[in-house]
Design a protein around this motif. Structure first.
Motif, short mmCIF file in Angstrom:
data_model
loop_
_atom_site.label_atom_id
_atom_site.label_comp_id
_atom_site.label_asym_id
_atom_site.label_seq_id
_atom_site.Cartn_x
_atom_site.Cartn_y
_atom_site.Cartn_z
N ALA A 1 6.71 -10.56 -18.54
CA ALA A 1 6.59 -9.11 -18.67
C ALA A 1 6.20 -8.49 -17.32
O ALA A 1 5.36 -9.04 -16.60
CB ALA A 1 5.55 -8.76 -19.72
N PRO A 2 6.78 -7.35 -16.97
CA PRO A 2 6.38 -6.68 -15.72
C PRO A 2 5.03 -5.98 -15.89
O PRO A 2 4.66 -5.57 -16.99
CB PRO A 2 7.50 -5.65 -15.52
N ILE A 3 4.28 -5.87 -14.80
CA ILE A 3 3.03 -5.11 -14.77
C ILE A 3 3.38 -3.74 -14.21
O ILE A 3 3.47 -3.56 -12.99
CB ILE A 3 1.96 -5.81 -13.92
N SER A 4 3.64 -2.79 -15.08
CA SER A 4 4.25 -1.52 -14.67
C SER A 4 3.45 -0.74 -13.63
O SER A 4 4.02 -0.05 -12.79
CB SER A 4 4.50 -0.64 -15.90
N ASP A 5 2.12 -0.85 -13.69
CA ASP A 5 1.30 -0.10 -12.72
C ASP A 5 1.50 -0.57 -11.29
O ASP A 5 1.23 0.18 -10.34
CB ASP A 5 -0.19 -0.22 -13.07
N VAL B 1 8.49 -3.07 -4.83
CA VAL B 1 7.46 -4.03 -5.27
C VAL B 1 7.65 -4.31 -6.75
O VAL B 1 7.81 -3.38 -7.56
CB VAL B 1 6.04 -3.48 -5.02
N LEU B 2 7.65 -5.60 -7.10
CA LEU B 2 7.77 -6.00 -8.51
C LEU B 2 6.65 -6.99 -8.82
O LEU B 2 6.54 -8.04 -8.19
CB LEU B 2 9.13 -6.65 -8.78
N THR B 3 5.81 -6.62 -9.78
CA THR B 3 4.73 -7.50 -10.21
C THR B 3 4.97 -7.88 -11.67
O THR B 3 5.20 -7.01 -12.51
CB THR B 3 3.36 -6.79 -10.09
N MET B 4 4.95 -9.18 -11.95
CA MET B 4 5.22 -9.64 -13.32
C MET B 4 4.40 -10.88 -13.60
O MET B 4 3.78 -11.47 -12.70
CB MET B 4 6.71 -9.96 -13.47
N LYS C 1 0.83 -1.21 0.00
CA LYS C 1 0.00 0.00 0.00
C LYS C 1 0.86 1.26 0.00
O LYS C 1 0.57 2.24 -0.69
CB LYS C 1 -0.93 -0.01 1.22
N GLU C 2 1.96 1.22 0.78
CA GLU C 2 2.86 2.37 0.85
C GLU C 2 3.53 2.64 -0.49
O GLU C 2 3.72 3.80 -0.88
CB GLU C 2 3.92 2.10 1.93
N GLU C 3 3.88 1.58 -1.22
CA GLU C 3 4.60 1.74 -2.48
C GLU C 3 3.68 2.01 -3.67
O GLU C 3 3.99 2.84 -4.53
CB GLU C 3 5.43 0.48 -2.77
N ILE C 4 2.55 1.31 -3.75
CA ILE C 4 1.68 1.37 -4.92
C ILE C 4 0.52 2.34 -4.72
O ILE C 4 -0.01 2.91 -5.68
CB ILE C 4 1.15 -0.03 -5.28
#
Length: 554
Positions: A224-228, A234-237, A106-109
């Motif tokens: 592929a990363p999910i840039s949003d 935090v890294l979402t891919m 929550k803090e990052e995104i």
């Protein structure tokens, strides 16, 4: 940097560790016995086992675990049996509580996990020193992996790195051994790599770059990363389904023709290194998966290697020389890009050692030839003799060594050496073709234009200084006769050049003068002057291109 009380524990732990291993095999410069085989010696022959070193590094904390992983890519610093153990080094860490994970996300995104995802597994599927990975499903139905960085891990790493930087600097001041090993440079490299790895936004960028660079290989998959949903912590891919490449069942290896996958994997890494100059630097089998679609997935882009254009060219030359078993060319490339003291290094011994190594590999069967291992052994031979080969070649050797392991598992009869040889030659032809593109040719023409414009001034300046006796030549030793002959040759060619220029200018002026005697529609005298100038010019070019080269070789 002062030794404040709260830092005492870090220094005490470090000195205890060094006191234990200082006189052990860990710091023994690899010799030929170590180079030849890891397996020929039993563990009992070593004072401190590699497994014991691994456990001690784990006890020291995550920074030292990363240091061990970095050292596993430096065959010039450690014996092979320790490198092999460090390559599998993973720290045992506790999971971060889900409440903390939710707070960091929550803090990052700027969103709650429940808002961002349709579902999110609270139990991590993987946990490491820097972060842990959770499986989630987006509202679109896409399955993703979410990597969350551990709280306060950056602060802990920076404190440990500051301690190591201070100690390595002091060590090089007072210890010749530390200077020989370039300890401070190793720690600086660790700091650079680790701080990059701590920034997940860079890893997301690396994923995007590598996915674009390898899009031509249909059997390679980069998530592929999910840039949003990406930030520095935090890294979402995309989630990678499948198993580690070394866990493929024997039945599948028998039923499937895996050679096309291996082809793309080997060529993909060669393209990364030689063409793109941007490579996945940690392709150990744990970071390479086989997906249900029978594609090879490359993961964990926290560590990447970058190669300059010049280094790419040198690696290309080296790979061609290795594929042709050309030991002389291998020696030339290695020595041209390495740093060493000519007064301390026995260059002839190094050349002889490399020649023997290449001859040994030439007698091996194609399926037994390990290009990565050859490069590792060359690095070790160079380190033993005080020749500092660029770290990029260590990375190249490590990458190819991992390729050797994966290829041997998937397709034991696969001729990797032949694939490397053919693809490297293909890349060489492609590079030559690219050099002939209009953009590159235009740059060449601009250089030639600048040379043509400046040449008269430089020749005039040279002859003026020559006439005024302002030319000075500094040499260590002179063969007077050869020097005089060479100087006379230069003077003759300058004179001939001036004569050619005068003939061309005179002929150009005479063209405008009417004459009753013409050749091809031009005044005969002007035409003759042009012919004489051309003949003298062709003769000078012939002398420069052929005669001078012949005399030089002779």
């Amino acid at each position: 940097m002062n030794l404040i009380p709260e830092q005492y524990d870090k220094y005490i732990r470090f000195f205890k560790f060094m006191a234990k291993y200082w006189n052990s095999d860990v710091f023994a410069m690899p010799d030929e016995d170590a180079v030849i085989s890891d397996e020929e010696k039993s563990i009992e022959e070593y004072e401190d086992s590699p497994e014991e070193l691994v456990e001690d590094l784990k006890a020291m904390g995550p920074t030292y675990v990363k240091l061990g992983q970095l050292l596993s890519t430096r065959p010039d610093l450690l014996p092979p049996h320790f490198m092999k153990a460090l390559a599998t080094l993973q720290d045992d860490v506790d999971e971060v509580e889900y409440g903390v994970v939710e707070e960091i996300f929550k803090e990052e995104i700027g969103l709650r996990i429940s808002k961002a995802f349709a579902s999110f597994d609270e139990k991590p599927i993987a946990s490491a020193s820097i972060g842990q990975v959770h499986k989630a499903v987006m509202h679109s139905g896409k399955v993703v992996a979410v990597k969350i960085q551990r709280p306060n891990i950056r602060k802990r790493f920076i404190e440990d790195l500051d301690t190591l930087m201070h100690l390595s600097q002091k060590a090089e001041t007072y210890s010749e051994t530390a200077r020989d090993y370039a300890v401070h440079s190793v720690i600086e490299e660790l700091r650079y790599v680790l701080l990059k790895e701590l920034d997940y936004s860079l890893e997301a960028q690396n994923l995007s770059i590598l996915k674009e660079n390898l899009k031509e290989f249909k059997y390679l998959f980069i998530p592929a990363p999910i840039s949003d949903y990406c930030s520095s912590r935090v890294l979402t891919m995309e989630f990678v389904q499948g198993n580690k490449i070394t866990q493929v069942s024997p039945l599948k290896r028998i039923e499937m023709d895996l050679d096309p996958l291996v082809d793309d994997l080997v060529k993909g890494y060669l393209k990364q290194i030689i063409v793109d100059g941007f490579a996945h630097a940690d392709p150990h089998p744990g970071n390479v998966y086989l997906t249900p679609e029978n594609k090879v997935a490359l993961m964990d882009l926290g560590m990447v290697a970058k190669f300059s254009n010049k280094m790419q060219e040198n690696i290309l030359k080296l790979m061609i020389a290795l594929s042709n078993y050309d030991s002389q060319r291998v020696n030339e490339v290695l020595l041209s890009i390495s740093e060493y003291d000519e007064n301390k290094v026995d260059e002839s011994l190094f050349r002889k050692s490399i020649e023997r190594k290449i001859q040994e590999s030439e007698n091996q069967k194609a399926k037994d030839l390990k290009t990565g291992r050859i490069l590792i052994e060359i690095n070790q031979l160079a380190a033993k003799q005080g020749i500092h080969i660029p770290v990029e070649l260590n990375i190249l050797g490590k990458i190819l060594l991992n390729m050797d392991q994966i290829v041997a598992f998937l397709s034991p009869e696969y001729d990797m050496h032949n694939t490397v040889k053919n693809y490297v030659q293909e890349l060489m032809q492609q590079r030559m073709h690219d050099d002939l593109k209009p953009g590159n040719m235009m740059e060449l023409f601009l250089e030639m234009k600048e040379l043509t414009e400046n040449l008269p001034f430089r020749v005039n300046k040279f002859t003026e200084n020559l006439a005024e006796n302002k030319i000075k030549i500094e040499v260590d030793a002179i063969d007077e006769q050869r020097f005089t002959d060479a100087f006379q040759k230069v003077a003759n060619r300058i004179t001939a050049g001036l004569i050619v220029a005068a003939l061309i200018i005179g002929a150009a002026m005479l063209v405008r003068v009417p004459s009753s005697w013409n050749i091809g529609g031009y005044p005969a005298f002007a035409f003759i002057l042009f012919v004489i100038a051309a003949l003298i010019g062709f003769y000078l070019v012939y002398q420069i291109l052929f005669k001078d080269d012949f005399r030089k070789n002779k």
